[in-house]
Design an enzyme around this catalytic site. Structure first.
Site, PDB file in Angstrom:
ATOM      1  N   GLY A  61     -27.532 -70.202   9.054  1.00  0.00           N
ATOM      2  CA  GLY A  61     -27.996 -68.921   8.511  1.00  0.00           C
ATOM      3  C   GLY A  61     -29.361 -69.064   7.864  1.00  0.00           C
ATOM      4  N   ALA A  68     -45.137 -79.338   7.111  1.00  0.00           N
ATOM      5  CA  ALA A  68     -46.295 -79.369   8.010  1.00  0.00           C
ATOM      6  C   ALA A  68     -47.533 -79.872   7.276  1.00  0.00           C
ATOM      7  CB  ALA A  68     -46.538 -77.970   8.575  1.00  0.00           C
ATOM      8  N   ARG A  76     -27.046 -70.827  15.581  1.00  0.00           N
ATOM      9  CA  ARG A  76     -25.896 -71.715  15.410  1.00  0.00           C
ATOM     10  C   ARG A  76     -25.649 -72.311  16.801  1.00  0.00           C
ATOM     11  NH1 ARG A  76     -24.343 -70.380  10.125  1.00  0.00           N
ATOM     12  NH2 ARG A  76     -24.489 -68.180   9.603  1.00  0.00           N
ATOM     13  N   ASP A  95     -24.700 -77.316   5.197  1.00  0.00           N
ATOM     14  CA  ASP A  95     -24.054 -78.613   5.444  1.00  0.00           C
ATOM     15  C   ASP A  95     -23.654 -78.797   6.901  1.00  0.00           C
ATOM     16  OD1 ASP A  95     -22.086 -76.760   5.210  1.00  0.00           O
ATOM     17  OD2 ASP A  95     -20.876 -77.854   3.742  1.00  0.00           O
ATOM     18  N   ILE A 142     -28.343 -69.449   1.343  1.00  0.00           N
ATOM     19  CA  ILE A 142     -28.219 -68.594   0.155  1.00  0.00           C
ATOM     20  C   ILE A 142     -26.951 -68.912  -0.627  1.00  0.00           C
ATOM     21  CG2 ILE A 142     -29.533 -66.705   1.198  1.00  0.00           C
ATOM     22  CD1 ILE A 142     -26.779 -65.195   1.424  1.00  0.00           C
ATOM     23  N   ASP A 143     -25.993 -69.614  -0.003  1.00  0.00           N
ATOM     24  CA  ASP A 143     -24.652 -69.760  -0.596  1.00  0.00           C
ATOM     25  C   ASP A 143     -24.591 -70.703  -1.799  1.00  0.00           C
ATOM     26  OD1 ASP A 143     -23.794 -68.121   1.454  1.00  0.00           O
ATOM     27  OD2 ASP A 143     -23.154 -69.777   2.729  1.00  0.00           O
ATOM     28  N   MET A 189     -21.972 -62.228  -0.349  1.00  0.00           N
ATOM     29  CA  MET A 189     -21.810 -63.397   0.519  1.00  0.00           C
ATOM     30  C   MET A 189     -21.536 -64.653  -0.306  1.00  0.00           C
ATOM     31  SD  MET A 189     -24.484 -63.015   3.643  1.00  0.00           S
ATOM     32  CE  MET A 189     -24.070 -62.024   5.070  1.00  0.00           C
ATOM     33  N   ARG A 220     -19.781 -67.353   1.589  1.00  0.00           N
ATOM     34  CA  ARG A 220     -18.768 -68.069   2.376  1.00  0.00           C
ATOM     35  C   ARG A 220     -17.582 -68.353   1.455  1.00  0.00           C
ATOM     36  NH1 ARG A 220     -20.067 -70.104   7.446  1.00  0.00           N
ATOM     37  NH2 ARG A 220     -22.275 -70.146   7.069  1.00  0.00           N
ATOM     38  N   ALA A 236     -21.034 -57.432 -15.016  1.00  0.00           N
ATOM     39  CA  ALA A 236     -19.791 -56.997 -14.363  1.00  0.00           C
ATOM     40  C   ALA A 236     -18.581 -57.257 -15.263  1.00  0.00           C
ATOM     41  CB  ALA A 236     -19.618 -57.736 -13.041  1.00  0.00           C
ATOM     42  N   HIS A 253     -17.092 -46.705 -17.038  1.00  0.00           N
ATOM     43  CA  HIS A 253     -17.207 -47.183 -15.658  1.00  0.00           C
ATOM     44  C   HIS A 253     -17.050 -48.697 -15.635  1.00  0.00           C
ATOM     45  CE1 HIS A 253     -21.457 -48.706 -15.754  1.00  0.00           C
ATOM     46  NE2 HIS A 253     -21.413 -48.015 -16.869  1.00  0.00           N
ATOM     47  N   ARG A 259     -15.132 -46.938  -5.696  1.00  0.00           N
ATOM     48  CA  ARG A 259     -15.850 -47.072  -4.427  1.00  0.00           C
ATOM     49  C   ARG A 259     -16.129 -48.548  -4.155  1.00  0.00           C
ATOM     50  NH1 ARG A 259     -14.508 -42.560  -4.329  1.00  0.00           N
ATOM     51  NH2 ARG A 259     -15.723 -40.661  -4.017  1.00  0.00           N
TER      52      ARG A 259
HETATM   53  O1  F6P Z   1     -24.239 -69.239   5.104  1.00  0.00           O
HETATM   54  C1  F6P Z   1     -24.966 -68.072   4.899  1.00  0.00           C
HETATM   55  C2  F6P Z   1     -24.135 -66.853   5.239  1.00  0.00           C
HETATM   56  O2  F6P Z   1     -24.933 -65.717   4.994  1.00  0.00           O
HETATM   57  C3  F6P Z   1     -22.793 -66.737   4.516  1.00  0.00           C
HETATM   58  O3  F6P Z   1     -22.950 -66.272   3.205  1.00  0.00           O
HETATM   59  C4  F6P Z   1     -22.062 -65.803   5.425  1.00  0.00           C
HETATM   60  O4  F6P Z   1     -20.672 -65.979   5.321  1.00  0.00           O
HETATM   61  C5  F6P Z   1     -22.552 -66.203   6.799  1.00  0.00           C
HETATM   62  O5  F6P Z   1     -23.789 -66.878   6.610  1.00  0.00           O
HETATM   63  C6  F6P Z   1     -22.762 -65.057   7.757  1.00  0.00           C
HETATM   64  O6  F6P Z   1     -23.093 -65.581   8.989  1.00  0.00           O
HETATM   65  P1  F6P Z   1     -23.700 -64.724  10.189  1.00  0.00           P
HETATM   66  O7  F6P Z   1     -25.146 -64.474   9.894  1.00  0.00           O
HETATM   67  O8  F6P Z   1     -23.503 -65.599  11.364  1.00  0.00           O
HETATM   68  O9  F6P Z   1     -22.935 -63.440  10.243  1.00  0.00           O
END
Ligand code: F6P
Length: 323
Positions: free
Chosen positions: A16, A29, A77, A108, A131-132, A174, A176, A191, A220, A248
């Site tokens: 990703g 570079a 990927r 990883d 980003i995870d 997101m 994962r 939150a 809220h 919502r």
């Molecule tokens: O690993 C980065 C990520 O954005 C995760 O947070 C998310 O689960 C996954 O990739 C989404 O993957 P894709 O872009 O293949 O839908």
């Protein structure tokens, strides 16, 4: 016998994309060019490596990308890379242009490819780009800070409308299986409830907490939840039925992956890019670059595979203290 200095390095982005990957490519570079090492961009991650999609960089190739999201090298990927035959073919492609070593920027999953190639004689260094923030042994990964700020910005906006309508707002983010984005964003945006794999998911507990909030005259509420835990639209229905809080749900999705990289991500990416080239220059491979405090260091990819990212419990406790 003295080891020959590396003469040619390739750089690819895999998995990703993450804001700041371009800054890392630029750093790799420029560091190479400043040292007189030939440097190639490899398009489309390991897929492009296998297909021989190489692009020789000059001083102008990476200009005006430090501030741009996404990855100029594109990403893909490519599970086929787990096949040793495919890796052999990729090495053949590298040999055709005299490419000796690689910097692999990604999560990883990408490190597996980097380690396997190193075992086959091609030195590779991994740079954590995701980003995870789910990579063990590094304080931060490239892209995390930008994505976090994107989520906080979204939560601030949701707070406005949530407040106007006296609603409960649920936001799925997101990460994962990693809760770093959720807990940091939840803390930064005030939150009431954070749900991650670390906290576990207990619908009744969430409902009870929201009932208490309503009873204590809260107008809220905001709930932040990591993806893949539950169907947030269903959860919203259940919360509304059980608490009387109009609710919502929102799924933030891929907008978390884009955008202008934050200053923090650019600094991290630039420093990690430099470090990766220095390691290859020292004849090292099978390592990943990590951040420990203010220091940019390295450790064996194998060691990292043995570890699991630890999200500090204190962060979760602090969310509760401010409820
Ligand atoms: O690993 C980065 C990520 O954005 C995760 O947070 C998310 O689960 C996954 O990739 C989404 O993957 P894709 O872009 O293949 O839908």
């Amino acid at each position: 016998m003295k080891k020959e200095m590396v003469k040619s390095i390739g750089v690819l982005t895999s998995g990703g994309d993450a804001p700041g990957m371009n800054a890392a490519v630029r750093a790799v570079a420029r560091t190479c060019l400043n040292k007189g090492i030939d440097v190639y961009g490899v398009m489309l991650g390991f897929k492009g490596l296998h297909e021989g999609q190489f692009y020789k960089f000059n001083r102008h190739s990476t200009r005006n990308i430090i501030n741009v999201g996404g990855t100029m090298l594109k990403s893909a990927r490519f599970p086929e890379f787990a096949d040793p035959k495919i890796r052999e073919e990729a090495i053949e492609q590298m040999k055709k242009i005299g490419l000796e070593a690689l910097v692999v920027i990604g999560g990883d999953g990408s490190y597996h490819g980097a380690l396997e190639l190193t075992k086959m004689g091609v030195n590779c260094i991994g740079i954590p780009g995701t980003i995870d923030n789910d990579i063990p042994d590094t304080d931060y990964t490239i892209g995390f800070d930008t994505a976090l700020n994107t989520i906080v910005d979204a939560l601030d906006k949701l707070r406005d409308t949530s407040g106007s309508h006296q609603r409960c707002t649920i936001l799925e983010v997101m990460g994962r299986t990693c809760g770093d984005l959720a807990v940091n964003a939840g803390l930064a945006a005030g939150a009431e409830i954070i749900v991650t794999n670390h906290t576990g998911f207990d619908e009744q507990k969430i409902i009870e907490q929201l009932r208490l909030s309503k009873a204590s005259d809260k107008k809220h509420a905001i709930v932040v939840i990591t993806e893949h835990i539950t169907d947030v639209h269903e959860l919203a229905k259940h919360v509304e039925e059980a608490t009387g809080f109009e609710t919502r749900a929102n799924v933030l999705g891929h907008m978390q992956r884009g955008g202008r990289p934050s200053a923090r991500d650019r600094v991290l990416a630039s420093r990690m890019g430099i470090k990766a080239v220095e390691l290859l220059e020292e004849g090292k491979g099978g390592l990943c670059v990590v951040q420990h405090g203010e220091e940019i260091e390295s450790e064996p990819i194998l060691t990292l595979f043995e570890h699991k990212r630890q999200v500090p419990q204190g962060m979760y406790d602090d969310v509760l203290k401010l409820r």
